[in-house]
Design a protein around this motif. Structure first.
Motif, PDB file in Angstrom:
ATOM      1  N   GLU A 220      61.142 -46.573  39.406  1.00 35.72           N
ATOM      2  CA  GLU A 220      61.335 -45.153  39.661  1.00 35.72           C
ATOM      3  C   GLU A 220      60.362 -44.568  40.683  1.00 35.72           C
ATOM      4  O   GLU A 220      60.728 -43.700  41.466  1.00 35.72           O
ATOM      5  CB  GLU A 220      61.168 -44.369  38.347  1.00 35.72           C
ATOM      6  N   THR A 221      59.123 -44.996  40.627  1.00 38.52           N
ATOM      7  CA  THR A 221      58.086 -44.332  41.407  1.00 38.52           C
ATOM      8  C   THR A 221      57.001 -45.315  41.840  1.00 38.52           C
ATOM      9  O   THR A 221      56.983 -46.460  41.399  1.00 38.52           O
ATOM     10  CB  THR A 221      57.469 -43.172  40.586  1.00 38.52           C
ATOM     11  N   TYR A 222      56.109 -44.832  42.672  1.00 35.28           N
ATOM     12  CA  TYR A 222      54.949 -45.621  43.069  1.00 35.28           C
ATOM     13  C   TYR A 222      53.771 -44.695  43.302  1.00 35.28           C
ATOM     14  O   TYR A 222      53.939 -43.496  43.527  1.00 35.28           O
ATOM     15  CB  TYR A 222      55.228 -46.448  44.325  1.00 35.28           C
ATOM     16  N   GLU A 223      52.579 -45.274  43.212  1.00 32.93           N
ATOM     17  CA  GLU A 223      51.358 -44.537  43.482  1.00 32.93           C
ATOM     18  C   GLU A 223      50.439 -45.417  44.314  1.00 32.93           C
ATOM     19  O   GLU A 223      50.088 -46.526  43.896  1.00 32.93           O
ATOM     20  CB  GLU A 223      50.673 -44.128  42.183  1.00 32.93           C
ATOM     21  N   VAL A 224      50.086 -44.936  45.493  1.00 32.43           N
ATOM     22  CA  VAL A 224      49.152 -45.666  46.354  1.00 32.43           C
ATOM     23  C   VAL A 224      47.760 -45.473  45.769  1.00 32.43           C
ATOM     24  O   VAL A 224      47.296 -44.350  45.592  1.00 32.43           O
ATOM     25  CB  VAL A 224      49.207 -45.152  47.805  1.00 32.43           C
ATOM     26  N   ARG A 225      47.099 -46.583  45.444  1.00 31.34           N
ATOM     27  CA  ARG A 225      45.769 -46.538  44.841  1.00 31.34           C
ATOM     28  C   ARG A 225      44.665 -46.796  45.860  1.00 31.34           C
ATOM     29  O   ARG A 225      43.554 -46.343  45.688  1.00 31.34           O
ATOM     30  CB  ARG A 225      45.674 -47.562  43.715  1.00 31.34           C
ATOM     31  N   TYR A 226      44.988 -47.559  46.901  1.00 31.70           N
ATOM     32  CA  TYR A 226      43.956 -47.884  47.888  1.00 31.70           C
ATOM     33  C   TYR A 226      44.623 -48.358  49.170  1.00 31.70           C
ATOM     34  O   TYR A 226      45.601 -49.105  49.123  1.00 31.70           O
ATOM     35  CB  TYR A 226      43.039 -48.992  47.352  1.00 31.70           C
ATOM     36  N   VAL A 227      44.097 -47.924  50.290  1.00 34.20           N
ATOM     37  CA  VAL A 227      44.459 -48.449  51.601  1.00 34.20           C
ATOM     38  C   VAL A 227      43.150 -48.623  52.365  1.00 34.20           C
ATOM     39  O   VAL A 227      42.364 -47.660  52.467  1.00 34.20           O
ATOM     40  CB  VAL A 227      45.400 -47.505  52.382  1.00 34.20           C
ATOM     41  N   ALA A 228      42.908 -49.813  52.861  1.00 32.04           N
ATOM     42  CA  ALA A 228      41.680 -50.063  53.622  1.00 32.04           C
ATOM     43  C   ALA A 228      41.594 -49.061  54.769  1.00 32.04           C
ATOM     44  O   ALA A 228      42.609 -48.728  55.401  1.00 32.04           O
ATOM     45  CB  ALA A 228      41.674 -51.493  54.160  1.00 32.04           C
ATOM     46  N   GLU A 229      40.398 -48.593  55.029  1.00 33.64           N
ATOM     47  CA  GLU A 229      40.210 -47.557  56.049  1.00 33.64           C
ATOM     48  C   GLU A 229      40.756 -47.986  57.408  1.00 33.64           C
ATOM     49  O   GLU A 229      41.427 -47.212  58.091  1.00 33.64           O
ATOM     50  CB  GLU A 229      38.728 -47.210  56.160  1.00 33.64           C
ATOM     51  N   TRP A 230      40.521 -49.232  57.799  1.00 33.44           N
ATOM     52  CA  TRP A 230      40.989 -49.695  59.114  1.00 33.44           C
ATOM     53  C   TRP A 230      42.516 -49.702  59.171  1.00 33.44           C
ATOM     54  O   TRP A 230      43.109 -49.400  60.209  1.00 33.44           O
ATOM     55  CB  TRP A 230      40.424 -51.075  59.463  1.00 33.44           C
ATOM     56  N   LEU A 231      43.156 -50.022  58.037  1.00 31.12           N
ATOM     57  CA  LEU A 231      44.621 -50.047  58.004  1.00 31.12           C
ATOM     58  C   LEU A 231      45.178 -48.620  58.033  1.00 31.12           C
ATOM     59  O   LEU A 231      46.167 -48.348  58.722  1.00 31.12           O
ATOM     60  CB  LEU A 231      45.102 -50.804  56.769  1.00 31.12           C
ATOM     61  N   ARG A 232      44.533 -47.721  57.311  1.00 24.29           N
ATOM     62  CA  ARG A 232      44.953 -46.318  57.318  1.00 24.29           C
ATOM     63  C   ARG A 232      44.804 -45.744  58.728  1.00 24.29           C
ATOM     64  O   ARG A 232      45.664 -45.018  59.207  1.00 24.29           O
ATOM     65  CB  ARG A 232      44.132 -45.508  56.320  1.00 24.29           C
ATOM     66  N   ASP A 233      43.711 -46.101  59.423  1.00 26.48           N
ATOM     67  CA  ASP A 233      43.517 -45.647  60.807  1.00 26.48           C
ATOM     68  C   ASP A 233      44.601 -46.209  61.718  1.00 26.48           C
ATOM     69  O   ASP A 233      45.117 -45.514  62.591  1.00 26.48           O
ATOM     70  CB  ASP A 233      42.140 -46.071  61.332  1.00 26.48           C
ATOM     71  N   TYR A 234      44.957 -47.459  61.500  1.00 21.90           N
ATOM     72  CA  TYR A 234      45.969 -48.125  62.337  1.00 21.90           C
ATOM     73  C   TYR A 234      47.364 -47.519  62.128  1.00 21.90           C
ATOM     74  O   TYR A 234      48.068 -47.223  63.079  1.00 21.90           O
ATOM     75  CB  TYR A 234      45.979 -49.626  62.018  1.00 21.90           C
ATOM     76  N   LEU A 235      47.744 -47.331  60.859  1.00 20.90           N
ATOM     77  CA  LEU A 235      49.079 -46.825  60.538  1.00 20.90           C
ATOM     78  C   LEU A 235      49.170 -45.304  60.615  1.00 20.90           C
ATOM     79  O   LEU A 235      50.251 -44.758  60.867  1.00 20.90           O
ATOM     80  CB  LEU A 235      49.495 -47.257  59.130  1.00 20.90           C
ATOM     81  N   GLY A 236      48.077 -44.627  60.345  1.00 26.09           N
ATOM     82  CA  GLY A 236      48.101 -43.180  60.210  1.00 26.09           C
ATOM     83  C   GLY A 236      48.653 -42.809  58.843  1.00 26.09           C
ATOM     84  O   GLY A 236      49.302 -43.624  58.170  1.00 26.09           O
ATOM     85  N   GLU A 237      48.402 -41.599  58.424  1.00 27.95           N
ATOM     86  CA  GLU A 237      48.855 -41.141  57.106  1.00 27.95           C
ATOM     87  C   GLU A 237      50.364 -41.228  56.977  1.00 27.95           C
ATOM     88  O   GLU A 237      50.900 -41.681  55.970  1.00 27.95           O
ATOM     89  CB  GLU A 237      48.396 -39.701  56.928  1.00 27.95           C
ATOM     90  N   GLU A 238      51.075 -40.797  58.006  1.00 27.73           N
ATOM     91  CA  GLU A 238      52.542 -40.841  57.989  1.00 27.73           C
ATOM     92  C   GLU A 238      53.049 -42.280  57.937  1.00 27.73           C
ATOM     93  O   GLU A 238      54.008 -42.590  57.220  1.00 27.73           O
ATOM     94  CB  GLU A 238      53.104 -40.126  59.221  1.00 27.73           C
TER      95      GLU A 238
END
Length: 136
Positions: free
Chosen positions: A37-55
């Motif tokens: 039904e659902t999901y919850e993001v618990r962690y994203v490595a900072e470098w990956l978040r920078d690479y992908l962006g929040e969107e």
């Protein structure tokens, strides 16, 4: 940084996330807790978040969650086809630049994205031990 807290899997999820965190260290890229039904993001490595962006993180997670029902279908299928092999606990998908580990617990699971050279045997053993300890 401490491991993110689990809500879909409760204390078992917390123990599994902590085990993955301890086993993998910087090889851990993402932690997503999910059910059909659902999901919850618990962690994203900072470098990956920078690479992908929040969107990009949201889009990627939404896209992947659209297929998680297959994890539970495959678990049931392999359980029926190979009853002597025991219960299906983990699905692993190895790509060129990442490895995806889906660790199933009842009707929910953890999705981990890890470095492709991460020690998966040690990871799975640590998570199995953490789950067993939480259940005793």
């Amino acid at each position: 940084m401490s491991p993110p807290e689990s809500s879909l899997l409760g204390a078992e999820g917390d123990a599994l996330i902590a085990a993955a965190w301890e086993s993998l260290g910087s090889d851990l890229r993402t932690v997503v807790e999910y059910d059909e039904e659902t999901y919850e993001v618990r962690y994203v490595a900072e470098w990956l978040r920078d690479y992908l962006g929040e969107e990009g993180v949201e889009e990627t997670t939404d896209d992947l969650h659209g297929y998680v029902h297959l994890d539970f279908v495959e678990r049931d299928l392999f359980g029926r086809l190979t009853p002597g092999a025991g219960a299906v606990r983990t699905h692993i998908t190895r790509l060129e630049n990442a490895t995806f580990v889906r660790y199933l617990v009842g009707d929910a699971a953890l999705f981990l994205s890890v470095d492709p050279d991460a020690d998966l045997t040690a990871l799975c053993a640590a998570m199995d031990e953490a789950l067993a300890a939480e259940r005793t």
